[in-house]
Design a protein around this motif. Structure first.
Motif, PDB file in Angstrom:
ATOM      1  N   UNK A 156       0.833  -1.203   0.000  1.00 10.07           N
ATOM      2  CA  UNK A 156       0.000   0.000   0.000  1.00 10.07           C
ATOM      3  C   UNK A 156       0.870   1.257   0.000  1.00 10.07           C
ATOM      4  N   UNK A 157       0.883   1.964  -1.118  1.00 16.75           N
ATOM      5  CA  UNK A 157       1.609   3.235  -1.283  1.00 16.75           C
ATOM      6  C   UNK A 157       3.065   3.159  -0.824  1.00 16.75           C
ATOM      7  N   UNK A 158       3.861   2.259  -1.397  1.00 15.52           N
ATOM      8  CA  UNK A 158       5.250   2.137  -0.953  1.00 15.52           C
ATOM      9  C   UNK A 158       6.095   3.377  -1.218  1.00 15.52           C
ATOM     10  N   UNK A 159       5.660   4.251  -2.107  1.00 16.23           N
ATOM     11  CA  UNK A 159       6.502   5.416  -2.451  1.00 16.23           C
ATOM     12  C   UNK A 159       6.203   6.636  -1.587  1.00 16.23           C
ATOM     13  N   UNK A 160       5.238   6.512  -0.689  1.00 15.77           N
ATOM     14  CA  UNK A 160       4.786   7.667   0.085  1.00 15.77           C
ATOM     15  C   UNK A 160       5.928   8.331   0.850  1.00 15.77           C
ATOM     16  N   UNK A 161       6.116   9.637   0.619  1.00 22.36           N
ATOM     17  CA  UNK A 161       7.107  10.407   1.359  1.00 22.36           C
ATOM     18  C   UNK A 161       8.544  10.191   0.921  1.00 22.36           C
ATOM     19  N   UNK A 162       8.759   9.484  -0.178  1.00 20.48           N
ATOM     20  CA  UNK A 162      10.141   9.231  -0.614  1.00 20.48           C
ATOM     21  C   UNK A 162      10.539  10.185  -1.742  1.00 20.48           C
ATOM     22  N   UNK A 163      11.838  10.429  -1.846  1.00 19.26           N
ATOM     23  CA  UNK A 163      12.350  11.281  -2.926  1.00 19.26           C
ATOM     24  C   UNK A 163      12.189  10.533  -4.253  1.00 19.26           C
ATOM     25  N   UNK A 164      12.137  11.275  -5.371  1.00 14.83           N
ATOM     26  CA  UNK A 164      11.978  10.631  -6.682  1.00 14.83           C
ATOM     27  C   UNK A 164      13.022   9.535  -6.927  1.00 14.83           C
ATOM     28  N   UNK A 190      -0.064   6.263  -5.931  1.00  7.41           N
ATOM     29  CA  UNK A 190      -0.516   7.553  -6.437  1.00  7.41           C
ATOM     30  C   UNK A 190       0.499   8.063  -7.463  1.00  7.41           C
ATOM     31  N   UNK A 191       1.664   7.416  -7.481  1.00  8.19           N
ATOM     32  CA  UNK A 191       2.751   7.785  -8.371  1.00  8.19           C
ATOM     33  C   UNK A 191       2.564   7.076  -9.708  1.00  8.19           C
ATOM     34  N   UNK A 192       1.566   7.530 -10.457  1.00  5.07           N
ATOM     35  CA  UNK A 192       1.070   6.765 -11.590  1.00  5.07           C
ATOM     36  C   UNK A 192       2.106   6.530 -12.681  1.00  5.07           C
ATOM     37  N   UNK A 193       2.798   7.605 -13.033  1.00  2.00           N
ATOM     38  CA  UNK A 193       3.750   7.501 -14.149  1.00  2.00           C
ATOM     39  C   UNK A 193       4.790   6.425 -13.887  1.00  2.00           C
ATOM     40  N   UNK A 194       5.365   6.447 -12.671  1.00  2.00           N
ATOM     41  CA  UNK A 194       6.423   5.473 -12.395  1.00  2.00           C
ATOM     42  C   UNK A 194       5.882   4.063 -12.255  1.00  2.00           C
ATOM     43  N   UNK A 195       4.742   3.919 -11.609  1.00  2.47           N
ATOM     44  CA  UNK A 195       4.269   2.551 -11.345  1.00  2.47           C
ATOM     45  C   UNK A 195       3.868   1.867 -12.651  1.00  2.47           C
ATOM     46  N   UNK A 196       3.354   2.658 -13.600  1.00  2.00           N
ATOM     47  CA  UNK A 196       2.907   2.046 -14.857  1.00  2.00           C
ATOM     48  C   UNK A 196       4.063   1.437 -15.649  1.00  2.00           C
ATOM     49  N   UNK A 197       5.295   1.834 -15.319  1.00  3.96           N
ATOM     50  CA  UNK A 197       6.426   1.258 -16.045  1.00  3.96           C
ATOM     51  C   UNK A 197       6.756  -0.158 -15.569  1.00  3.96           C
ATOM     52  N   UNK A 198       6.249  -0.564 -14.403  1.00  3.76           N
ATOM     53  CA  UNK A 198       6.622  -1.914 -13.914  1.00  3.76           C
ATOM     54  C   UNK A 198       5.451  -2.904 -13.824  1.00  3.76           C
ATOM     55  N   UNK A 199       4.221  -2.460 -14.072  1.00  4.87           N
ATOM     56  CA  UNK A 199       3.092  -3.386 -13.884  1.00  4.87           C
ATOM     57  C   UNK A 199       2.612  -3.991 -15.203  1.00  4.87           C
ATOM     58  N   UNK A 200       1.931  -5.147 -15.097  1.00  2.00           N
ATOM     59  CA  UNK A 200       1.345  -5.793 -16.266  1.00  2.00           C
ATOM     60  C   UNK A 200      -0.015  -5.194 -16.614  1.00  2.00           C
ATOM     61  N   UNK A 201      -0.781  -4.909 -15.547  1.00  7.59           N
ATOM     62  CA  UNK A 201      -2.127  -4.349 -15.734  1.00  7.59           C
ATOM     63  C   UNK A 201      -2.384  -3.370 -14.606  1.00  7.59           C
ATOM     64  N   UNK A 202      -3.331  -2.479 -14.821  1.00  5.90           N
ATOM     65  CA  UNK A 202      -3.695  -1.559 -13.748  1.00  5.90           C
ATOM     66  C   UNK A 202      -5.214  -1.430 -13.682  1.00  5.90           C
ATOM     67  N   UNK A 203      -5.694  -1.316 -12.434  1.00  7.06           N
ATOM     68  CA  UNK A 203      -7.110  -1.078 -12.175  1.00  7.06           C
ATOM     69  C   UNK A 203      -7.263   0.379 -11.790  1.00  7.06           C
ATOM     70  N   UNK A 204      -8.214   1.026 -12.422  1.00 15.03           N
ATOM     71  CA  UNK A 204      -8.490   2.423 -12.114  1.00 15.03           C
ATOM     72  C   UNK A 204      -9.810   2.483 -11.356  1.00 15.03           C
ATOM     73  N   UNK A 205      -9.750   3.039 -10.156  1.00 18.17           N
ATOM     74  CA  UNK A 205     -10.947   3.093  -9.304  1.00 18.17           C
ATOM     75  C   UNK A 205     -11.398   4.522  -9.080  1.00 18.17           C
TER      76      UNK A 205
END
Ligand code: ADP
Ligand code: MG
Length: 235
Positions: A156-164, A190-205
């Motif tokens: 759940x939100x592993x990138x929260x509060x981290x530098x780019x 919430x970091x959509x651009x970066x996460x989309x580079x590593x996933x196979x599929x994404x669910x948009x809610x």
């Protein structure tokens, strides 16, 4: 696999009939504005929240998740905000992740395997985890989740509060865990651009409903991401 999952808090529908499929060895992302229901999906899957309706199946069998049982079924949850024990050492935190492992030697072996994935933690093993950087604390939180050698990892939100730079590093590790260990991973981001580079599929809610499931390329080219986040999403 989750079908028609409904979760309500009082009169508020957090999830309003949600279907999610997670295939073996796959990474999927759950995306959407704040309050869309992303964390609730993970918590329903891990048995932290009770569902009001719907079914959850694991390898074809209907399950009724309860946290201390679900870890035995090979599912691990790394909550938002990391939730590591800051006054305990890195090693002690990892041991907590392995409490269901009966034998001490097996716990030590697992710690070695986790440190192979996160080598930066080695020299910190006997340090209080509160002294780690944010990125290292996130690595530790994920490492703790890996102690049971899960088949499915919920992040759940592993990138929260981290530098780019740190975000990139954490996502590389997530990808590495998936590729090397074959772990299926569901990541809320919430970091959509970066996460989309590593996933196979994404669910948009949005508002407790899934409005789109697709590959990263299709989601980006359809322009739907901007639409969903416009007005809701504040940078
Ligand atoms: P997201 O992770 O997408 O930001 P959540 O899944 O945390 O959203 O929350 C979805 C909705 O459910 C929100 O309206 C939120 O306020 C509500 N909610 C979540 N958890 C609880 C809870 N424990 N008690 C009451 N309402 C909750
Ligand atoms: Mg959330």
């Amino acid at each position: 696999m989750m079908r028609d999952i409904k979760v309500a808090f009082g009169g508020v529908k957090a999830l309003d009939g949600v279907d999610v499929d997670i295939n073996e060895r796959e990474i999927i992302a759950l995306m959407g504005p704040n309050g869309a229901g992303k964390s609730t999906i993970l918590k329903a899957l891990f048995g932290i929240y009770n569902t009001n309706a719907g079914i959850i199946k694991l390898r074809g069998n209907i399950i009724h998740p309860v946290p201390h049982e679900i870890v035995h079924l090979g599912i691990s949850f790394v909550p938002q905000g990391r939730q590591i024990f800051k006054s305990l050492t890195v090693r002690e935190n990892l041991e907590m992740g392995g409490v269901i492992i009966k034998n001490k030697k097996a716990v030590d072996e697992r710690i070695e395997e986790v440190i192979d994935i996160f080598p930066a933690l080695r020299i910190k093993l006997n340090h209080k985890s509160g002294s780690l950087s944010g990125g290292q604390q996130q690595m530790l939180a994920i490492g703790r989740g890996l102690m049971t050698d899960p088949k499915l990892l919920l992040l759940d939100e592993p990138s929260l509060g981290l530098s780019p730079k740190m975000v990139k590093e954490v996502f590389m590790k997530v990808k590495e865990i998936n590729e090397k260990r074959g772990t299926a991973i569901v990541v809320v981001e919430h970091n959509i651009k970066s996460i989309l580079t590593i996933v196979n599929r994404a669910y948009l809610l949005d508002k407790g409903k899934i409005i789109k499931v697709d590959t990263p390329d299709n989601l980006i080219s359809s322009g739907i991401l901007e639409k969903v986040f416009m007005g809701h999403y504040k940078e």
